[in-house]
Design a protein around this motif. Sequence first.
Motif, PDB file in Angstrom:
ATOM      1  N   LEU A 497      14.318   9.173  13.308  1.00 43.68           N
ATOM      2  CA  LEU A 497      15.726   8.805  12.939  1.00 43.68           C
ATOM      3  C   LEU A 497      15.990   9.277  11.490  1.00 43.68           C
ATOM      4  O   LEU A 497      17.206   9.573  11.309  1.00 43.68           O
ATOM      5  CB  LEU A 497      15.582   7.287  12.774  1.00 43.68           C
ATOM      6  CG  LEU A 497      15.609   6.463  14.023  1.00 43.68           C
ATOM      7  CD1 LEU A 497      15.346   5.063  13.988  1.00 43.68           C
ATOM      8  CD2 LEU A 497      16.791   6.674  15.168  1.00 43.68           C
ATOM      9  N   ARG A 498      15.024   9.628  10.775  1.00 50.30           N
ATOM     10  CA  ARG A 498      15.365  10.123   9.406  1.00 50.30           C
ATOM     11  C   ARG A 498      15.409  11.788   9.227  1.00 50.30           C
ATOM     12  O   ARG A 498      16.297  12.321   8.388  1.00 50.30           O
ATOM     13  CB  ARG A 498      14.207   9.830   8.296  1.00 50.30           C
ATOM     14  CG  ARG A 498      14.235   8.285   7.796  1.00 50.30           C
ATOM     15  CD  ARG A 498      13.080   8.083   7.044  1.00 50.30           C
ATOM     16  NE  ARG A 498      13.100   8.823   5.799  1.00 50.30           N
ATOM     17  CZ  ARG A 498      12.415   9.608   5.304  1.00 50.30           C
ATOM     18  NH1 ARG A 498      11.132   9.881   5.919  1.00 50.30           N
ATOM     19  NH2 ARG A 498      12.783  10.290   4.173  1.00 50.30           N
ATOM     20  N   ASN A 499      15.281  12.210  10.474  1.00 50.28           N
ATOM     21  CA  ASN A 499      15.176  13.828  10.538  1.00 50.28           C
ATOM     22  C   ASN A 499      16.577  14.239  10.540  1.00 50.28           C
ATOM     23  O   ASN A 499      17.361  13.838  11.525  1.00 50.28           O
ATOM     24  CB  ASN A 499      14.503  14.245  11.821  1.00 50.28           C
ATOM     25  CG  ASN A 499      14.402  15.884  11.890  1.00 50.28           C
ATOM     26  OD1 ASN A 499      15.233  16.509  12.415  1.00 50.28           O
ATOM     27  ND2 ASN A 499      13.332  16.324  11.251  1.00 50.28           N
ATOM     28  N   LEU A 500      17.154  15.219   9.552  1.00 50.06           N
ATOM     29  CA  LEU A 500      18.579  15.477   9.534  1.00 50.06           C
ATOM     30  C   LEU A 500      18.784  16.518  10.497  1.00 50.06           C
ATOM     31  O   LEU A 500      20.117  16.648  10.921  1.00 50.06           O
ATOM     32  CB  LEU A 500      18.651  16.100   8.203  1.00 50.06           C
ATOM     33  CG  LEU A 500      18.532  15.086   6.786  1.00 50.06           C
ATOM     34  CD1 LEU A 500      18.731  15.862   5.656  1.00 50.06           C
ATOM     35  CD2 LEU A 500      19.270  13.884   7.235  1.00 50.06           C
ATOM     36  N   THR A 501      17.979  17.147  11.251  1.00 48.53           N
ATOM     37  CA  THR A 501      18.271  18.244  12.075  1.00 48.53           C
ATOM     38  C   THR A 501      18.776  17.339  13.472  1.00 48.53           C
ATOM     39  O   THR A 501      19.711  17.718  13.995  1.00 48.53           O
ATOM     40  CB  THR A 501      16.827  18.969  12.590  1.00 48.53           C
ATOM     41  OG1 THR A 501      16.556  19.554  11.380  1.00 48.53           O
ATOM     42  CG2 THR A 501      17.319  19.988  13.635  1.00 48.53           C
ATOM     43  N   LEU A 502      18.033  16.236  13.701  1.00 45.16           N
ATOM     44  CA  LEU A 502      18.633  15.333  14.724  1.00 45.16           C
ATOM     45  C   LEU A 502      19.642  14.484  14.700  1.00 45.16           C
ATOM     46  O   LEU A 502      20.257  13.863  15.535  1.00 45.16           O
ATOM     47  CB  LEU A 502      17.097  14.892  15.239  1.00 45.16           C
ATOM     48  CG  LEU A 502      15.962  15.402  15.864  1.00 45.16           C
ATOM     49  CD1 LEU A 502      14.957  14.313  16.270  1.00 45.16           C
ATOM     50  CD2 LEU A 502      16.434  16.370  16.930  1.00 45.16           C
ATOM     51  N   ARG A 503      20.043  14.147  13.595  1.00 49.01           N
ATOM     52  CA  ARG A 503      21.143  13.356  13.185  1.00 49.01           C
ATOM     53  C   ARG A 503      22.538  13.572  13.738  1.00 49.01           C
ATOM     54  O   ARG A 503      22.996  12.574  14.403  1.00 49.01           O
ATOM     55  CB  ARG A 503      21.190  13.378  11.627  1.00 49.01           C
ATOM     56  CG  ARG A 503      22.310  12.283  11.050  1.00 49.01           C
ATOM     57  CD  ARG A 503      21.547  10.901  11.141  1.00 49.01           C
ATOM     58  NE  ARG A 503      22.324   9.963  10.518  1.00 49.01           N
ATOM     59  CZ  ARG A 503      22.021   9.272   9.128  1.00 49.01           C
ATOM     60  NH1 ARG A 503      20.972   9.925   8.550  1.00 49.01           N
ATOM     61  NH2 ARG A 503      22.595   8.281   8.770  1.00 49.01           N
ATOM     62  N   SER A 504      22.725  14.664  14.164  1.00 48.83           N
ATOM     63  CA  SER A 504      24.131  15.093  14.518  1.00 48.83           C
ATOM     64  C   SER A 504      24.069  14.686  16.197  1.00 48.83           C
ATOM     65  O   SER A 504      25.238  14.603  16.766  1.00 48.83           O
ATOM     66  CB  SER A 504      24.519  16.486  14.477  1.00 48.83           C
ATOM     67  OG  SER A 504      23.464  17.420  14.943  1.00 48.83           O
ATOM     68  N   LYS A 505      22.923  14.796  16.647  1.00 53.88           N
ATOM     69  CA  LYS A 505      22.841  14.196  18.094  1.00 53.88           C
ATOM     70  C   LYS A 505      23.073  12.934  18.592  1.00 53.88           C
ATOM     71  O   LYS A 505      23.679  12.639  19.619  1.00 53.88           O
ATOM     72  CB  LYS A 505      21.312  14.674  18.751  1.00 53.88           C
ATOM     73  CG  LYS A 505      21.253  16.106  18.665  1.00 53.88           C
ATOM     74  CD  LYS A 505      19.845  16.405  19.367  1.00 53.88           C
ATOM     75  CE  LYS A 505      19.520  17.923  19.426  1.00 53.88           C
ATOM     76  NZ  LYS A 505      18.212  18.164  20.073  1.00 53.88           N
TER      77      LYS A 505
END
Length: 676
Positions: A497-505
């Motif tokens: 959840l904290r990973n900024l790479t996955l945030r846009s998904k």
Amino acid sequence: MDVQTQELLATFEADCGLSPENSNTNQKRKRLQRLTKQQSEILEGFFSVCGHPDDSQKRHLSGRTGLGLDQVKFWFQNKRTQVKTSCCKEDNYKLTVENEILRDENRYFKIAICYAVCVNCGNKSQQNHLSVVMGRLKGHTDWLQQEITRSHGTLLNANIPSQLDPSAQTVLPGQQDAEMMAELAKNAMHALIIVSQTHVGLWFPVPGCSYDILNMMAYQQAYAGDNGANAMGFKTEATRGDAMVMMDSKSIVDFLMEPYNYRSFFPGAISGAITNRIYTWPTNDGYNGVVQLMTVEMMFPSPLVPVRRCTFLRHCNVVAEGAVVVVDLSLDDGTGFAKCRKLPSGFLIRSLRPNTCKVIAVEHVRVDDSGIHELYQPCLSGLMFGSRRWVVTMARQAARLRDVHLTKSTLKVSTKGRKNLMKLADDLLVSFAGSVAPVGAAGGMWTVLTGAGMEDDIRVAYRCITEGTSTNTTNAVLSACASLRVPLPMSQVFELLRNLTLRSKWDVLVHGSTVKEEVTIAKGAGSDDAVTILHAKRGKGQNKERIMILQNNAYDASGSFMVYSPVDSQLMNTMILAPSDQPSGASNLSLYPTGFSLLPDGEAAKDTTGMDIGEVGGTLMTVGFQIPVKLAGGAGTVVNPRSVASAVRLMDDMITIVKKTLTEDHSAIRGIGPFN
């Protein structure tokens, strides 16, 4: 050179102002030249934004301050050195505290290994030692009972009201009330000290966790008179935990004894606290000796976990060697209507150094937990309302408050701005927890419209916003939430959840955007505890939209969370990042939090592999968000059904997207957190 020549040279140098004394004096005057208040404000303000100005910026600052280029250059060099030194000292201090924590844990494990008793082997020497400990506890219990009987006869079994309404402050009339309550609080304090410091017999360490649970058989042997633990419909929860808190003992006591400070020190855990009555209030020694009756509402951020409301005596006392005890004790009303009663519980605070204390917490309650959903029933033994949650929250808030007052080269926010952001971050957590908890938290200001709060039954509630407008339309905030189980360990869910790479998904707010962390405002007790400002850019070219996001997150087995809210970039800059001396407008910002509350599920609690409890099993996740809506005119109490349907649809889509994102293959980003 003869003496006469030396005197002539000295006279010549003095006439020209070149004597060593005059030269040193002039150099000292130049070196000790004080900046004016205006010059300091300009340089400090620019340094909070940029610590390495280029030549054009130095010339601009030189023109604004009237200082030379070299003076501006050297000021920034000295300031960077000062900040670096301050950071090194703070890092060394935190490492020293962590070393104290590890040393204390090693000492505890050595004691536990030395006195471990195997039921199958039947080690006689260890059983003999356990018998000695039990005998000592029984003797102390008998002494307490004799003291109570000698002072007030059958006082402990008297029908003294315990669960008082906030308005019922005169239910206990009589001249001996203060003496009676002081005696009860004193006896409870002695019992708490004995129980909190007993490492053998009474407590079992929980595998993979840093807290203990009570050995009920040993406790009932030692305290035979307390046979109400098996009352119909009631369960006993008793845990003990400890932590190093980077705060002096006086400040900790101030937070615990004053209701408003108590709520602010445990955001998201305490939804309400009031003082019903004060029995003893010393005027010359702070809170030492205070005996007061308090009513506290404790909550966990999930619609499936009811709020616990408990009334108890709280007593503060300074004991030998500089330790402070804050003890809680509910009074028996003899009716059995109280759904939560505290047996001797509280905090033992011992100073280790001027700004660091070791805090031992004991939470021993008898509760009716029949209203808790079966999904959360296995998590009751010490996680949601146990001692670990109290000491971890206390350590996190103390570290954050300490960090707010520091100046670091990585920060781009002024001291006042950091304080404002910390207050907003705590308000975000409080607002999120109050909106997803069942009705009753935070004064019951949320009205449920539909749903129970499960994945297949999303709960929607609303509350009105009071505004001094003359329009016929009333504003309101709509909240949607649901709890569900995710088949992944909590540590992995938190990191994804904290990973900024996955945030846009999965985040609709920044869908298709590039998200990066701009500023870290404050760190908590661990590396995963932080208040940050995120920056997202959405769109292309001139239509690119900038979104500033304030985020508050923390990780612990007793309950992790990540809450965030968009903040207008102009307000962020003018009212928060660069606040003036005028009253801040940050408190008037309308923030609508979105967030996640995480807890290890029952399978993790049953794990015996020795791994940390958040590294195995599944995760119980609560998802929630708030959106502003319009209520109908007139009475202003009707919510448009289309708004409710939209909220349910948005929440259902959000749950689907989040679950899909979490369960995908993330081998490309492995190497972070739990994937190491």
